[in-house]
Design an enzyme around this catalytic site. Structure first.
Site, mmCIF file in Angstrom:
data_model
loop_
_atom_site.group_PDB
_atom_site.id
_atom_site.type_symbol
_atom_site.label_atom_id
_atom_site.label_comp_id
_atom_site.label_asym_id
_atom_site.label_seq_id
_atom_site.Cartn_x
_atom_site.Cartn_y
_atom_site.Cartn_z
ATOM 1 N N ASP A 62 0.836 -1.190 0.000
ATOM 2 C CA ASP A 62 0.000 0.000 0.000
ATOM 3 C C ASP A 62 0.879 1.251 0.000
ATOM 4 O O ASP A 62 1.930 1.294 0.641
ATOM 5 C CB ASP A 62 -0.893 -0.018 1.244
ATOM 6 C CG ASP A 62 -2.135 0.820 1.091
ATOM 7 O OD1 ASP A 62 -2.748 0.768 0.022
ATOM 8 O OD2 ASP A 62 -2.500 1.517 2.051
ATOM 9 N N ASP A 94 -11.501 1.327 -1.579
ATOM 10 C CA ASP A 94 -11.580 2.771 -1.331
ATOM 11 C C ASP A 94 -12.388 3.526 -2.388
ATOM 12 O O ASP A 94 -12.508 4.747 -2.301
ATOM 13 C CB ASP A 94 -10.171 3.376 -1.293
ATOM 14 C CG ASP A 94 -9.470 3.160 0.036
ATOM 15 O OD1 ASP A 94 -10.167 2.938 1.047
ATOM 16 O OD2 ASP A 94 -8.233 3.204 0.068
ATOM 17 N N GLU A 121 1.058 -0.792 -5.136
ATOM 18 C CA GLU A 121 -0.081 0.125 -5.250
ATOM 19 C C GLU A 121 0.484 1.479 -5.687
ATOM 20 O O GLU A 121 0.925 2.282 -4.866
ATOM 21 C CB GLU A 121 -0.803 0.217 -3.909
ATOM 22 C CG GLU A 121 -2.105 1.022 -3.964
ATOM 23 C CD GLU A 121 -1.904 2.485 -3.642
ATOM 24 O OE1 GLU A 121 -1.905 3.298 -4.602
ATOM 25 O OE2 GLU A 121 -1.746 2.828 -2.469
#
Length: 507
Positions: free
Chosen positions: A299, A399, A346
Site C-alpha cells: 500500500d 476505497d 499500489e
C-alpha cells in the site's frame, strides 16, 4: 538483484473476511468462509484479496491496527470453538450480534466478543495448555510484546500508550516485569486469542491453497501511532525521544480532489535509523506477513521511494514536503531474506519516474483502476489499450465506488466517454460488458470487488476515505453466492485465458 517473476494470468476478487456471511454479526474463519472459497474455486478465481487481517482499533479500519503481527479476534469462529469443546452452544443463545445482516455493528462486536472469548479461554487453559505453550514459544519474537501491550491498554481503559505512566510508556524493565507478574492471566488471555486466530486462519488458507487460490494481503506502509509496533519500535520512528509524540506524520499533498491534502497522522520512519538496524523491523514484518498471505500488495508504494512529511502540529497537509527514503537498500534486504516473496505495487495517483523505476527494477506489477481512466483524451494509462501485461487491473477497490456505483453516479459527460470507449449503447448491460472487457485485457490479473460480480451499487461500498463511522461494514449474504454466477465467471475466465494455466480441471 533477482527480479520478481510475473504472476500467473488469472481473475481475482476483493472479499474481506468481515464481508463473508456468518451468524455472528461479522465474517469469520468458519464454515461460511470455506463455502466462499468453494464459490471462488467454482468460478475459477485464482486470487483472493482479503485486506489486512490485523486487530482493528478506533474507526475499525484494517489499515490502522494495534499490531503488524497479530490477528483480528473478531475473525475467530465461535462454532469452531464449540467443536473444540471450548464453548457450549447455550452460551451463545439469546445473544444479539446485530439486527442488520448486511452490516457489521462493531460496537456489539467489541462488547460481546471478548466476553465470549474469555469463556473459551477459561476452558482452554486446561484443554489446550500444551498447544498454546508451543504457539507461544514459536511466536515469542512478537506475541509477548503484543499481549503485554494489549493487557496494559485494557488496564488503562484503552487509552493510547502515549497517555500511560512514564515507566510503562518508556518500557522501563522493572515496571514491565511488575506488570507482567500482577497481570499474567490477562496476558495469557491475549496469547490464547492469537493462538486461536492463527490456528483457524492457517487451516482456511491451506484449504484455499489446495483449491489453487492464492491469498493477496494488503500491507500498509505505516504502522498506527497507537500500536504495539510504535511502542516497541519508537526508535525507528520520527517521535520525540522524551514524550514519544510524533514530530512528523504521514499524508498526501493537496491535489485536484483535496485542497488541504490528506493528513493521515501515522508516524513516519526515520530511514537513517532503519538503515542502522539493518532494516530489522521490516524484515521481521515482511516475514510475518508471508506466513499469512501468498502475495503482498504494498500500500502507498510511492512512500517507499519518497514520503510526504507533515509537521505533526499542522491541522492539514498543505505544508508538508517530500523526503527521500532508501528503497533499494530496503527491498534488496527483503528479497535476499525472502527470495520467493511476491509483491504488487499500489502505484495509484501521481507517480514520478523514480517510483516507476523502482517498481520496474524489481518487476513488481502495478495497478490500473478503470474508474480513474476517463478524461478529455483517451490517453490515460488506466485505459485497457495502454496496459502492460505485468499489471493488475481493478474494476473497483475497497476505497472506491463499486463499479455499478461508479456508473450510476457518472454525469452525462463521463457516461458519454465510458460508452464511447467500450462501444456501449442504452440497451447494453454496461456493467457486464465492462467486466468482460477487463477480463479480456492483457493485464495478468483482473481484480474485481465481489460486489461488482453481484451487481451491487454504492450501498455495498467498503470505505469512503477521510470519513469515519460508516466504513468497513458491508457484508454479503448466502443468497449472493449463486451457482450460475460462478459458472458465468468461469466461462469468461476460460475464454480470456485466465483459467487453465496449470490448474487441475475439476469438472
Amino acid at each position: 538483484m533477482q527480479k520478481q517473476e510475473r504472476l500467473a494470468r488469472g481473475n481475482g476478487v476483493i472479499l474481506p473476511i468481515f464481508s463473508i456471511p456468518s451468524n455472528y454479526g461479522i465474517g469469520t474463519f468458519g464454515k461460511k468462509a470455506y463455502e466462499a472459497v468453494d464459490f471462488l474455486s467454482d468460478a475459477a478465481i485464482k486470487y483472493w484479496q482479503i485486506l489486512p487481517l490485523g486487530q482493528t482499533s478506533y474507526g475499525d479500519s484494517p489499515y490502522q491496527s494495534f499490531s503488524s503481527f497479530a490477528g483480528n479476534p473478531y475473525f475467530i469462529d465461535l462454532d469452531m470453538l464449540i467443536e473444540d469443546g471450548l464453548l457450549d452452544r447455550e452460551e451463545l443463545d439469546n445473544l444479539n450480534f446485530g439486527d442488520n445482516e448486511r452490516y457489521v455493528d462493531y460496537g456489539i462486536q467489541y462488547n460481546l466478543r471478548y466476553r465470549i472469548l474469555e469463556k473459551a479461554f477459561d476452558k482452554a487453559k486446561d484443554l489446550k495448555a500444551d498447544e498454546i505453550k508451543e504457539f507461544r514459544a514459536k511466536e515469542k519474537d512478537w506475541v509477548e510484546d503484543y499481549a503485554l501491550f494489549m493487557a496494559i491498554k485494557r488496564e488503562k481503559f484503552d487509552v493510547s500508550w502515549l497517555e500511560w505512566d512514564d515507566d510503562l510508556k518508556n518500557r522501563d524493565k522493572k515496571a514491565l516485569k511488575e506488570f507482567r507478574k500482577k497481570n499474567s492471566e490477562l496476558i495469557d488471555f491475549y496469547i490464547f486469542i492469537q493462538y486461536e486466530f492463527f490456528k483457524q486462519w492457517e487451516k482456511l488458507k491451506e484449504y484455499a491453497n489446495r483449491k489453487e487460490i492464492q491469498i493477496i494481503g494488503d500491507l500498509p506502509i505505516y504502522v498506527a501511532l497507537d500500536s504495539c509496533d510504535a511502542w516497541v519500535n519508537s526508535d525507528i520512528l520520527k517521535l520525540d525521544p522524551n514524550t514519544k509524540e510524533p514530530i512528523i506524520v504521514g499524508g498526501a499533498p493537496p491535489d485536484a480532489y483535496s485542497e488541504d491534502g490528506q493528513l493521515w497522522g501515522n508516524p513516519v520512519y526515520d530511514w537513517d535509523k532503519l538503515k542502522e538496524s539493518n532494516y530489522a523491523f521490516w524484515i521481521k514484518r515482511i516475514g510475518a506477513c508471508l506466513k499469512l498471505y501468498d502475495i503482498l500488495r504494498l500500500d502507498h508504494f510511492r512512500g517507499f521511494e519518497a514520503y510526504y512529511a507533515i509537521p505533526a502540529t499542522d491541522d492539514n497537509a498543505r505544508y508538508g514536503k517530500w523526503e527521500e527514503a532508501k528503497p533499494y537498500e530496503l527491498f534488496d534486504k527483503i528479497i535476499k531474506a525472502y527470495p520467493e516473496a511476491r509483491f504488487i505495487a499500489e502505484d495509484l495517483g501521481y507517480i514520478t519516474k523514480e517510483v516507476d523505476d523502482l517498481k520496474n527494477h524489481y518487476n513488481f506489477p502495478g495497478m490500473n483502476v478503470i474508474q480513474f481512466a476517463f478524461g478529455e483524451n483517451f490517453d490515460s494509462n488506466y485505459l485497457p489499450h495502454n496496459y502492460e501485461r505485468n499489471s493488475v487491473v481493478y474494476s473497483s477497490t475497497h476505497d472506491s465506488d463499486t463499479l455499478k456505483g461508479f456508473l450510476d453516479e457518472a454525469d452525462e459527460e463521463l457516461r458519454g466517454l465510458i460508452d464511447k470507449y467500450f462501444g456501449l449503447d442504452d440497451d447494453d448491460d454496461k456493467l457486464a460488458k465492462i467486466i468482460r472487457a477487463l477480463m479480456a485485457s492483457v493485464s495478468d490479473i483482473a481484480m474485481f470487488e465481489i460486489q461488482d460480480f453481484f451487481g451491487y451499487g454504492n450501498e455495498s461500498k467498503i470505505n469512503s476515505p477521510s470519513t469515519i463511522g460508516n466504513n468497513w461494514k458491508w457484508r454479503s449474504i448466502d443468497s449472493d453466492y449463486d451457482d450460475n454466477l460462478a459458472k458465468r465467471i468461469k466461462e469468461m475466465s476460460k475464454i480470456y485465458g485466465r483459467y487453465n494455466y496449470g490448474q487441475t480441471e475439476k469438472e
